[in-house]
Structure formats: structure tokens, C-alpha cells
Design a protein around this motif. Structure first.
Motif, PDB file in Angstrom:
ATOM      1  N   ALA A 164      11.586  54.903 -31.369  1.00  0.00           N
ATOM      2  CA  ALA A 164      11.800  54.208 -31.985  1.00  0.00           C
ATOM      3  C   ALA A 164      12.446  53.771 -33.324  1.00  0.00           C
ATOM      4  O   ALA A 164      12.663  53.033 -33.668  1.00  0.00           O
ATOM      5  N   ALA A 165      12.217  55.237 -33.693  1.00  0.00           N
ATOM      6  CA  ALA A 165      13.070  55.053 -35.195  1.00  0.00           C
ATOM      7  C   ALA A 165      14.478  54.171 -35.205  1.00  0.00           C
ATOM      8  O   ALA A 165      15.048  53.638 -35.948  1.00  0.00           O
ATOM      9  N   ALA A 166      14.742  54.734 -34.039  1.00  0.00           N
ATOM     10  CA  ALA A 166      16.704  54.432 -34.002  1.00  0.00           C
ATOM     11  C   ALA A 166      16.414  52.449 -33.319  1.00  0.00           C
ATOM     12  O   ALA A 166      17.183  52.454 -33.742  1.00  0.00           O
ATOM     13  N   GLY A 167      15.156  52.451 -33.037  1.00  0.00           N
ATOM     14  CA  GLY A 167      15.660  50.906 -32.751  1.00  0.00           C
ATOM     15  C   GLY A 167      15.082  51.006 -31.080  1.00  0.00           C
ATOM     16  O   GLY A 167      15.104  49.438 -30.710  1.00  0.00           O
ATOM     17  N   CYS A 168      15.416  51.658 -30.132  1.00  0.00           N
ATOM     18  CA  CYS A 168      14.922  51.634 -28.782  1.00  0.00           C
ATOM     19  C   CYS A 168      13.815  51.351 -28.469  1.00  0.00           C
ATOM     20  O   CYS A 168      12.551  51.463 -29.455  1.00  0.00           O
ATOM     21  N   GLN A 169      13.728  50.965 -27.247  1.00  0.00           N
ATOM     22  CA  GLN A 169      12.062  50.585 -26.575  1.00  0.00           C
ATOM     23  C   GLN A 169      11.806  51.955 -25.554  1.00  0.00           C
ATOM     24  O   GLN A 169      12.784  52.316 -25.075  1.00  0.00           O
ATOM     25  N   VAL A 170      10.326  52.388 -26.108  1.00  0.00           N
ATOM     26  CA  VAL A 170      10.507  53.411 -25.835  1.00  0.00           C
ATOM     27  C   VAL A 170       9.172  53.269 -24.221  1.00  0.00           C
ATOM     28  O   VAL A 170       8.421  53.361 -25.085  1.00  0.00           O
ATOM     29  N   LEU A 171       9.685  54.251 -23.880  1.00  0.00           N
ATOM     30  CA  LEU A 171       8.324  54.227 -22.294  1.00  0.00           C
ATOM     31  C   LEU A 171       8.079  55.620 -21.867  1.00  0.00           C
ATOM     32  O   LEU A 171       9.240  56.675 -22.270  1.00  0.00           O
ATOM     33  N   VAL A 172       7.219  55.905 -22.818  1.00  0.00           N
ATOM     34  CA  VAL A 172       6.666  56.959 -23.073  1.00  0.00           C
ATOM     35  C   VAL A 172       5.426  57.621 -21.445  1.00  0.00           C
ATOM     36  O   VAL A 172       4.598  56.883 -21.090  1.00  0.00           O
ATOM     37  N   VAL A 173       6.054  58.724 -21.326  1.00  0.00           N
ATOM     38  CA  VAL A 173       5.347  59.589 -20.504  1.00  0.00           C
ATOM     39  C   VAL A 173       4.994  61.148 -20.655  1.00  0.00           C
ATOM     40  O   VAL A 173       6.002  61.592 -20.706  1.00  0.00           O
ATOM     41  N   PRO A 174       4.123  60.717 -21.464  1.00  0.00           N
ATOM     42  CA  PRO A 174       2.611  62.243 -21.927  1.00  0.00           C
ATOM     43  C   PRO A 174       2.955  63.060 -20.688  1.00  0.00           C
ATOM     44  O   PRO A 174       2.955  63.078 -19.168  1.00  0.00           O
ATOM     45  N   ARG A 221       6.693  50.757 -27.481  1.00  0.00           N
ATOM     46  CA  ARG A 221       5.968  52.287 -26.948  1.00  0.00           C
ATOM     47  C   ARG A 221       4.983  51.115 -25.849  1.00  0.00           C
ATOM     48  O   ARG A 221       4.328  50.699 -26.223  1.00  0.00           O
ATOM     49  N   THR A 222       5.550  51.985 -24.876  1.00  0.00           N
ATOM     50  CA  THR A 222       4.741  51.696 -23.313  1.00  0.00           C
ATOM     51  C   THR A 222       4.477  53.037 -22.827  1.00  0.00           C
ATOM     52  O   THR A 222       5.495  53.784 -22.809  1.00  0.00           O
ATOM     53  N   GLN A 223       3.235  53.162 -22.711  1.00  0.00           N
ATOM     54  CA  GLN A 223       2.852  54.972 -21.737  1.00  0.00           C
ATOM     55  C   GLN A 223       2.358  54.134 -20.026  1.00  0.00           C
ATOM     56  O   GLN A 223       2.199  53.243 -20.101  1.00  0.00           O
ATOM     57  N   LEU A 235      10.993  46.197 -20.345  1.00  0.00           N
ATOM     58  CA  LEU A 235      10.118  46.294 -21.692  1.00  0.00           C
ATOM     59  C   LEU A 235      11.035  46.010 -22.294  1.00  0.00           C
ATOM     60  O   LEU A 235      10.527  46.539 -23.365  1.00  0.00           O
ATOM     61  N   LEU A 236      12.218  45.374 -23.154  1.00  0.00           N
ATOM     62  CA  LEU A 236      12.662  44.996 -23.418  1.00  0.00           C
ATOM     63  C   LEU A 236      12.696  43.640 -24.144  1.00  0.00           C
ATOM     64  O   LEU A 236      12.112  42.355 -23.183  1.00  0.00           O
ATOM     65  N   PRO A 237      12.774  43.278 -25.165  1.00  0.00           N
ATOM     66  CA  PRO A 237      12.659  41.882 -25.566  1.00  0.00           C
ATOM     67  C   PRO A 237      13.455  41.164 -25.490  1.00  0.00           C
ATOM     68  O   PRO A 237      15.139  41.294 -24.953  1.00  0.00           O
TER      69      PRO A 237
END
Length: 237
Positions: free
Chosen positions: A186-196, A207-209, A224-226
Motif C-alpha cells: 500500500a505504501a508503494a501505491g499498489c491496490q492490495v488484495l488481502v487474503v489473510p 486494501r480489499t479483503q 480493484l483499480l481506480p
């Protein structure tokens, strides 16, 4: 739950950037076994919670924490060497537990022509051992913990992967399972798909879970992208 995905998609991701441990392969039990073995060799105490506290961490930083927690006389570098040796051996010859939907998503992205990178704090010997068991290498770039100056949660690993692929990190989707890795992406600017996997991941910006990758495809990642041109200026510090 499944991710909230908009019905309108403008494009596929410029690239998909994959974490390894706990995201593609469930290696966390392998790391824990290596840590417990090291503790036993030195007459030290180590717990499952101690291991969970290190999930996603830069290996050398983890080695320092292990050294302090176990009260070891060996160096942090020697701690890491022992752990990497045990895990890489398992990756070459042990039974690998692939995370649900991960290999299918990797294959679908390759079929769709979406560049992919592996971005892991595991060392190259571990990453290459896993890749060798996947058949043809699906990754256009591999960024490992032994080639970056700043490990996760610093954005350097993901920025390095995007730069290597020649893409804007803000048009990339990272797939992660840990707080440390998610913060990095996220700090790099990516959209993140979080799969815990073993540890919960905090909600936050970009972040999208999802409970699983099973049943998802490249189009879902693209949603997920803007919208084009709507990315926030710059990246997080």
C-alpha cells in the motif's frame, strides 16, 4: 467474505505482484518448525505466537528478534542462515501446501498476458526452489529479501518489482496475507488484495479483503483499480 468489486472495469492490472509465504504456499508452519528446531538445538524457548509475530517480516530483522528472544550466542545472520537452509530444503523436497486459488490465478493471469512478479522477504534460494516446482516460470521479476536494502513494511520491495517490470505501481495489484506485506504494498501505491491466512490484517487505504482467491480471476483484480487517471498523487512515505 468476498471483495467488493465494482461492476465496471476499465482495464486489467498493469501487473500483479505476489507475496510468497502464506499467499502462494502455506509455508508458515515450515518456518515455525525451523524456529522450534533452532530453539531446541540451543535449549531455548519458542512458541507458536512468537512465530506468528514474525509473519511477513524482513528475515534479518526476524533473525535479530529470534536471537534476542532465544538468548542465542550466534549472530542474527547465522540464525537466518539456519532457517533459510531448513525452509529451502523443504521447498525443494517437502510436501507443499498451495493456498486455495493461487496457482489457478497465476495461470489465468499468464494466459491473459498480465505481467507477474514475486515479491517476498524469503531469500532467493527459497523463491527459486518454489518456482522450480511450478513448471514454467510464471514470474517476469523476482524480488527477494536478500536483494533489497529495506524489507517489508518499507515500500522498496514493491517499488523495485514495479520498476523492474516498467509499470506504475498505482496500476498494480499486490496479493498479500500479512499486515507487514500489506503495509509495504500500500505504501508503494499498489491496490492490495488481502487474503489473510494465519494472522488478521487491518483494514486501510487501498486494501480489499477476500477470504480466498478460489473462484476469482484476472477481471476481478482489474476491478480493484481506480479509474484511469484517478490515482492519488505520489506514494506513501
Amino acid at each position: 467474505m468476498t471483495p467488493h468489486l465494482d461492476t465496471v472495469r476499465t482495464t486489467l492490472p498493469a501487473a500483479v505482484l505476489w507475496d510468497l509465504d502464506g499467499t502462494i504456499v502455506d509455508t508458515e508452519p515450515v518456518w515455525l518448525a525451523a524456529e522450534l528446531s533452532l530453539a531446541a538445538q540451543h535449549g531455548a524457548t519458542w512458541t507458536e505466537q512468537d512465530g506468528l509475530d514474525l509473519v511477513g517480516s524482513d528475515l534479518l530483522e526476524a533473525g535479530r528478534k529470534i536471537r534476542r528472544r532465544m538468548g542465542l550466542s550466534i549472530t542474527a545472520e547465522e540464525v537466518v542462515e539456519a532457517l533459510v537452509g531448513a525452509v529451502s530444503e523443504h521447498m525443494r523436497h517437502g510436501d507443499l501446501v498451495w493456498r486455495p486459488g493461487a496457482r489457478e490465478m497465476i495461470a489465468a493471469l499468464a494466459e491473459a498476458g498480465v505481467p507477474q512478479a514475486l515479491v517476498t522477504m524469503s531469500y532467493d534460494v527459497i523463491a527459486q526452489a518454489m518456482i522450480a516446482r511450478m513448471g514454467p516460470n510464471p514470474f517476469d521479476a523476482v524480488v527477494t529479501g536478500d536483494v533489497v536494502s529495506n524489507g517489508k513494511p518499507h515500500p522498496e520491495p514493491y517499488l523495485t518489482a514495479a520498476a523492474t517490470l516498467g509499470v506504475d505501481p498505482r496500476r498494480c495489484v499486490a496479493i498479500e496475507d500479512s499486515n507487514t506485506g500489506t503495509r509495504s504494498a500500500a505504501a508503494a501505491g499498489c491496490q492490495v488484495l488481502v487474503v489473510p491466512n494465519l494472522v488478521p490484517v487491518d483494514p486501510g487505504e487501498r486494501r480489499t479483503q477476500a477470504e480466498t482467491l478460489a473462484g476469482l480471476g484476472p477481471d476481478d483484480l482489474g476491478r480493484l483499480l481506480p479509474p484511469e487517471g484517478a490515482e492519488a498523487e505520489g506514494v506513501d512515505a
